[in-house]
Motif scaffolding. Structure first.
Motif, PDB file in Angstrom:
ATOM      1  N   TYR A 297     -34.801  -9.111  -5.665  1.00  0.00           N
ATOM      2  CA  TYR A 297     -36.145 -10.304  -5.440  1.00  0.00           C
ATOM      3  C   TYR A 297     -35.802 -11.193  -4.286  1.00  0.00           C
ATOM      4  O   TYR A 297     -36.983 -11.481  -3.411  1.00  0.00           O
ATOM      5  N   PHE A 298     -34.505 -11.824  -4.022  1.00  0.00           N
ATOM      6  CA  PHE A 298     -34.265 -12.595  -2.934  1.00  0.00           C
ATOM      7  C   PHE A 298     -34.446 -11.912  -1.471  1.00  0.00           C
ATOM      8  O   PHE A 298     -35.004 -12.452  -0.424  1.00  0.00           O
ATOM      9  N   ASP A 299     -33.985 -10.568  -1.579  1.00  0.00           N
ATOM     10  CA  ASP A 299     -34.185  -9.643  -0.184  1.00  0.00           C
ATOM     11  C   ASP A 299     -35.840  -9.527  -0.069  1.00  0.00           C
ATOM     12  O   ASP A 299     -36.020  -9.864   1.252  1.00  0.00           O
ATOM     13  N   ARG A 300     -36.493  -9.265  -0.904  1.00  0.00           N
ATOM     14  CA  ARG A 300     -37.953  -9.207  -0.515  1.00  0.00           C
ATOM     15  C   ARG A 300     -38.708 -10.709  -0.266  1.00  0.00           C
ATOM     16  O   ARG A 300     -39.506 -10.902   0.519  1.00  0.00           O
ATOM     17  N   ASN A 301     -38.195 -11.518  -1.063  1.00  0.00           N
ATOM     18  CA  ASN A 301     -38.773 -12.811  -0.965  1.00  0.00           C
ATOM     19  C   ASN A 301     -38.459 -13.485   0.302  1.00  0.00           C
ATOM     20  O   ASN A 301     -39.327 -14.313   0.787  1.00  0.00           O
ATOM     21  N   SER A 302     -37.308 -13.287   1.003  1.00  0.00           N
ATOM     22  CA  SER A 302     -36.903 -13.739   2.201  1.00  0.00           C
ATOM     23  C   SER A 302     -37.367 -13.013   3.358  1.00  0.00           C
ATOM     24  O   SER A 302     -37.653 -13.359   4.463  1.00  0.00           O
ATOM     25  N   HIS A 303     -37.760 -11.692   3.240  1.00  0.00           N
ATOM     26  CA  HIS A 303     -38.041 -10.798   4.322  1.00  0.00           C
ATOM     27  C   HIS A 303     -39.517 -10.207   4.608  1.00  0.00           C
ATOM     28  O   HIS A 303     -39.936 -10.056   5.256  1.00  0.00           O
ATOM     29  N   LEU A 304     -39.916  -9.887   3.219  1.00  0.00           N
ATOM     30  CA  LEU A 304     -41.117  -9.051   3.053  1.00  0.00           C
ATOM     31  C   LEU A 304     -42.474  -9.891   2.861  1.00  0.00           C
ATOM     32  O   LEU A 304     -43.398  -9.433   3.311  1.00  0.00           O
ATOM     33  N   THR A 305     -42.179 -11.164   2.348  1.00  0.00           N
ATOM     34  CA  THR A 305     -43.613 -11.715   1.702  1.00  0.00           C
ATOM     35  C   THR A 305     -43.823 -12.777   2.817  1.00  0.00           C
ATOM     36  O   THR A 305     -45.011 -13.013   2.716  1.00  0.00           O
ATOM     37  N   GLY A 306     -42.951 -13.324   3.677  1.00  0.00           N
ATOM     38  CA  GLY A 306     -43.350 -14.366   4.561  1.00  0.00           C
ATOM     39  C   GLY A 306     -44.084 -13.778   5.898  1.00  0.00           C
ATOM     40  O   GLY A 306     -43.400 -12.459   6.432  1.00  0.00           O
ATOM     41  N   GLU A 307     -44.869 -14.598   6.411  1.00  0.00           N
ATOM     42  CA  GLU A 307     -45.462 -14.120   7.819  1.00  0.00           C
ATOM     43  C   GLU A 307     -44.916 -15.102   8.909  1.00  0.00           C
ATOM     44  O   GLU A 307     -45.662 -15.108  10.092  1.00  0.00           O
ATOM     45  N   THR A 308     -44.128 -15.912   8.514  1.00  0.00           N
ATOM     46  CA  THR A 308     -43.618 -16.943   9.374  1.00  0.00           C
ATOM     47  C   THR A 308     -42.958 -16.365  10.573  1.00  0.00           C
ATOM     48  O   THR A 308     -42.071 -15.290  10.176  1.00  0.00           O
ATOM     49  N   THR A 309     -42.641 -16.909  11.609  1.00  0.00           N
ATOM     50  CA  THR A 309     -41.587 -16.333  12.563  1.00  0.00           C
ATOM     51  C   THR A 309     -40.777 -17.434  13.200  1.00  0.00           C
ATOM     52  O   THR A 309     -41.256 -18.808  12.919  1.00  0.00           O
ATOM     53  N   GLY A 310     -39.745 -17.247  13.756  1.00  0.00           N
ATOM     54  CA  GLY A 310     -38.983 -18.192  14.629  1.00  0.00           C
ATOM     55  C   GLY A 310     -38.160 -19.280  13.542  1.00  0.00           C
ATOM     56  O   GLY A 310     -37.645 -18.891  12.709  1.00  0.00           O
ATOM     57  N   ASN A 312     -39.095 -21.516  11.431  1.00  0.00           N
ATOM     58  CA  ASN A 312     -39.706 -21.499  10.133  1.00  0.00           C
ATOM     59  C   ASN A 312     -39.359 -20.545   9.267  1.00  0.00           C
ATOM     60  O   ASN A 312     -38.715 -20.628   7.967  1.00  0.00           O
ATOM     61  N   LYS A 313     -39.015 -19.073   9.727  1.00  0.00           N
ATOM     62  CA  LYS A 313     -38.539 -18.117   9.070  1.00  0.00           C
ATOM     63  C   LYS A 313     -37.083 -18.190   8.738  1.00  0.00           C
ATOM     64  O   LYS A 313     -36.530 -17.783   7.673  1.00  0.00           O
ATOM     65  N   LYS A 314     -36.414 -18.868   9.640  1.00  0.00           N
ATOM     66  CA  LYS A 314     -34.923 -19.125   9.409  1.00  0.00           C
ATOM     67  C   LYS A 314     -34.693 -20.102   8.375  1.00  0.00           C
ATOM     68  O   LYS A 314     -33.732 -20.135   7.743  1.00  0.00           O
ATOM     69  N   LEU A 315     -35.670 -21.177   8.424  1.00  0.00           N
ATOM     70  CA  LEU A 315     -35.310 -22.143   7.328  1.00  0.00           C
ATOM     71  C   LEU A 315     -35.664 -21.595   6.202  1.00  0.00           C
ATOM     72  O   LEU A 315     -35.029 -21.813   5.037  1.00  0.00           O
ATOM     73  N   GLU A 316     -36.719 -20.542   5.745  1.00  0.00           N
ATOM     74  CA  GLU A 316     -36.943 -19.999   4.668  1.00  0.00           C
ATOM     75  C   GLU A 316     -36.051 -19.098   4.163  1.00  0.00           C
ATOM     76  O   GLU A 316     -35.688 -18.910   3.055  1.00  0.00           O
ATOM     77  N   GLU A 317     -35.341 -18.320   5.109  1.00  0.00           N
ATOM     78  CA  GLU A 317     -34.143 -17.658   4.710  1.00  0.00           C
ATOM     79  C   GLU A 317     -33.035 -18.328   4.198  1.00  0.00           C
ATOM     80  O   GLU A 317     -32.055 -18.019   3.093  1.00  0.00           O
TER      81      GLU A 317
END
Length: 775
Positions: A297-310, A312-317
């Motif tokens: 769940y957390f692998d896909r939640n942090s890598h596959l569902t988001g479309e953000t980059t840079g 913002n993506k690091k913050l979500e991870e």
């Protein structure tokens, strides 16, 4: 790092694959048929076929509302088999509409793919037409549904269309001959004969038999079933709510896992499906699968569902890692791995402090409070700060939970009961203000448990009944969690202690129905059931049954099982073994902070009773005084009263009846008000004996009056012992009553009691002196 869709070296289900947003299935075609037949009956669609004309039917506003709400539910829920769909339609729709619906599906199966193509095309024109007089508005829920299915159907190739028609046949029959016979009966004799002959020919031509379409493997009708993302999200949210609100309303563990597998086949990037699988694994205590699903769940939640980059993506991870550690700690706590849970919690706290995430920090502190030792002043301060911070962050659930945890912590310490219930009152206010139904039930059962802990069993039973009467419906589902099972168990024990054995059995049977053995809270009523079986067998003198119940109880609760086993050893005359086990339990209580303070008092009372029945009264005094002191420090009024009763018995046997009588009178009200039938009988028995012994040197008239009053009291003692089926104690009470009547000179009453004693002695003879000296 590029997203998976942009990474040409990535391999997986997301590479060069575009899943369609909608896919036509037999179930969705059935919904189109249902809409079509509804409009036909209303006269808004005129069929061009040469069949008999369908007269226009007027639907009431109530029927229209039922149809629309049922259709909306069917559009949102996952695909159903035909028999399940028919079962949902029959109670709310007119029988004629259901019959026309089933007849149309049967014609589709027999007439082939052209009939399906013509139907979809005709129904699509009703929505896609530019005319103002469209029957179904194109922007409505049904209109959008028809348009999407029309587009999906128009994109099917010829081979896909043939495959769909094959699945439609399997969907119709579903391996159930009963469904076909019901349809034939509803269509009338003439039409049924013609259709049945066509069906038989189609079976022979295609080489199909009903057994070939069996539903045992869960493939009929739903083979290759498609879950759209909206359907999957609705299903996941619905099942997650049921698992947290009422586990019985959710699908069984096996069926739910099959549905999750189907959702992941159609939507591999749906991370929420893995979390639902994690919750499903917790139901059956499957540790490895739960950890596996949580990681997914957390692998896909942090890598596959988001479309953000840079950034913002690091913050979500980072957020994902924090809550992953928090959920991992909850998982370890669920399985009793406290060391691993503490390590994961400290990691979540560290990451939350680094990023100044107060919400995550408060959740982590709430779990950390469960792992800390009770009775510690530092722990209480930490809880108070957590409650205050949760209130500032507008987290009512955590605030209410923290207040209840603080109340429980103070109750197990030496806080006064008034301050403890004041905290629970604040929690109830928060629950009502924010409609926290689960917390309402938890707060009520905790209040009931605390009343029982302090010894006020009547208030405990009243609070348990309030928990069962709460209106906790949310989305039509009443809360049926751990607190409800605990309330049922408390009421069962209350009725059993009062002598209402049949009522206790019925309550436990109800708990068994609401919480089947495979559910996660079933161990609560199982423990209560073993307690009832042990007490009933022990008082009746069935040692084998009592030993079996004690061993079963030990499998559910180690400390309680050992205490009950020590009691059984004492009753059987194995005094040395009973003393050894009780001393071990006492050392366990003094060295461990996990056991509640009342458990030590019960162990001390057990030790004192062993010494009393063996005639060593002076050795029981230190244990009884320690029990009284410990009970008074923790405000355990009932246990303090029982220890006082034991002290009075010791004084009476030490030839101090006057002091024993005065001591009993100070605590009689507590035991008579809140005590069990067995404890009340023992108290009255001891009071009668002390009363008689105290007037041994009094004048004749005064002594006769005391003897007569004691004989009357013994009648109540016999009734109370009989209500608990304590045959041995009934015999002792009858024997003492016969002696009282003998001293009074009442020959007839004496002979009646003696005759009864003789009959009971033949049925259950006294084999040990320990039974005679029992309190």
């Amino acid at each position: 790092m590029a997203s998976p869709k942009e990474d040409f070296l990535a391999m997986g289900p997301f590479v060069n694959s575009q899943l369609s947003k909608e896919q036509i299935t037999p179930h969705k075609l059935s919904l189109l048929v249902l809409v079509h037949e509804y409009q036909v009956m209303r006269g808004l669609i005129i069929e061009d076929s040469g069949n008999h004309e369908t007269p226009e039917v007027k639907f009431s506003e109530r029927e229209k509302r039922f149809f629309m709400t049922t259709l909306l539910d069917l559009l949102q829920c996952p695909d159903l088999e035909l028999r399940d769909l028919k079962a949902k339609l029959t109670p709310v729709l007119r029988p004629k509409l259901v019959d026309n619906f089933m007849c149309r599906l049967l014609q589709f199966k027999e007439e082939g793919t052209m009939a399906v193509m013509d139907f979809v095309e005709a129904l699509g024109s009703l929505v896609l037409s530019d005319s103002v007089e469209t029957i179904i508005h194109r922007t409505s829920v049904v209109g959008i549904f028809i348009r999407r299915l029309w587009l999906s159907f128009s994109q099917l190739s010829f081979s896909q269309l043939c495959d769909f028609h094959g699945r439609l046949k399997a969907y119709f029959y579903s391996g159930e001959a009963e469904l076909v016979s019901e349809i034939m009966d509803s269509l009338g004799p003439s039409l049924a004969d013609s259709i049945s002959s066509l069906a038989g020919e189609a079976f022979l031509q295609n080489g199909l038999r009903p057994l070939d379409l069996s539903t045992d493997s869960d493939k009929s009708g739903l083979d290759g079933a498609f879950f759209s993302r909206k359907q999957a999200e609705f299903f996941i949210a619905q099942q997650a709510q049921m698992l947290s609100h009422d586990e019985n309303k959710a699908l069984s563990a096996c069926k739910l896992q099959d549905r999750i597998t189907g959702i992941l086949q159609a939507n591999p990037d749906l991370a929420e499906a893995h979390f639902l699988s994690y919750l499903n694994s917790l139901r059956v205590k499957e540790y490895c699968t739960a950890v596996h699903n949580l990681h997914h769940y957390f692998d896909r939640n942090s890598h596959l569902t988001g479309e953000t980059t840079g950034g913002n993506k690091k913050l979500e991870e980072e957020v994902s890692r924090r809550y992953a550690a928090l959920n991992l700690a909850a998982l370890h706590f669920q399985f009793g791995h406290k060391t691993e849970a503490r390590a994961a919690l400290l990691e979540a706290v560290r990451m939350a402090q680094e990023t100044n995430d107060h919400v995550c920090l408060q959740h982590a502190l709430a779990w950390l409070n469960l792992l800390t030792d009770t009775g510690n002043g530092k722990t209480a301060t930490q809880m108070e700060r957590s409650v205050a911070k949760s209130g500032e962050l507008s987290l009512p659930y955590l605030t209410s939970l923290g207040v209840q945890m603080l109340a429980r912590h103070n109750a197990l310490a030496t806080a006064t009961p008034s301050s403890v219930f004041d905290y629970l009152m604040k929690s109830s206010v928060i629950n009502c203000q924010h409609s926290l139904y689960a917390m309402m039930s938890i707060s009520g059962v905790q209040r009931s448990a605390l009343w029982s802990y302090y010894g006020n069993r009547e208030c405990a039973a009243m609070c348990a009944q309030i928990v069962l009467c709460l209106d906790t419906a949310e989305g039509g589902i009443f809360y049926n969690g751990e607190s409800v099972c605990m309330a049922l168990c408390l009421l069962a024990r209350h009725h059993f202690d009062r002598g209402a054995h049949s009522c206790a059995t019925e309550i436990l049977q109800h708990a068994r129905q609401r919480f089947p053995p495979h559910t996660q809270h079933a161990h609560l009523w199982q423990e209560c059931e073993q307690y009832v079986n042990f007490e009933q067998a022990l008082l009746a003198g069935r040692w084998t049954d009592a030993e079996r119940a004690a061993k079963n109880l030990r499998a559910l609760n180690e400390s309680e099982g050992r205490l009950h086993l020590a009691t059984l050893l004492r009753e059987r005359g194995e005094v040395t073994a009973s003393l050894d086990m009780l001393h071990e339990l006492r050392e366990l209580c003094e060295g461990s902070k996990e056991l509640a303070p009342d458990f030590l008092c019960r162990v001390l009372l057990g030790l004192a009773e062993v010494f009393v029945v063996t005639g060593n009264h002076t050795a029981a005094l230190p244990h009884l005084t320690q029990c009284v002191t410990h009970a008074n420090n923790h405000h355990l009024h009932y246990l303090s009263a029982m220890a006082t009763l034991y002290l009075a018995v010791v004084q009476m046997r030490m030839q101090l009846p006057g002091q024993a009588l005065r001591l009993l009178e100070t605590r009689m009200l507590t035991v008579l008000t809140h005590g069990s039938a067995y404890d009340r009988a023992r108290l009255i028995y001891a009071y009668a004996r002390c009363k008689v012994a105290a007037v041994s040197d009094a004048p004749t008239e005064e002594r006769k009056t005391a003897l007569y009053n004691a004989a009357s009291l013994m009648s109540n003692v016999v009734v109370l012992f009989q209500s608990r089926e304590a045959n041995q104690r009934v015999k002792d009470a009858v024997y003492y009553q016969a002696r009282l009547y003998h001293q009074l000179g009442y020959t007839a009453e004496r002979n009646r009691c003696a005759h009864r004693f003789k009959q009971m002695d033949q049925q259950s003879p006294t084999l040990s002196v320990l039974a005679v000296n029992a309190i």
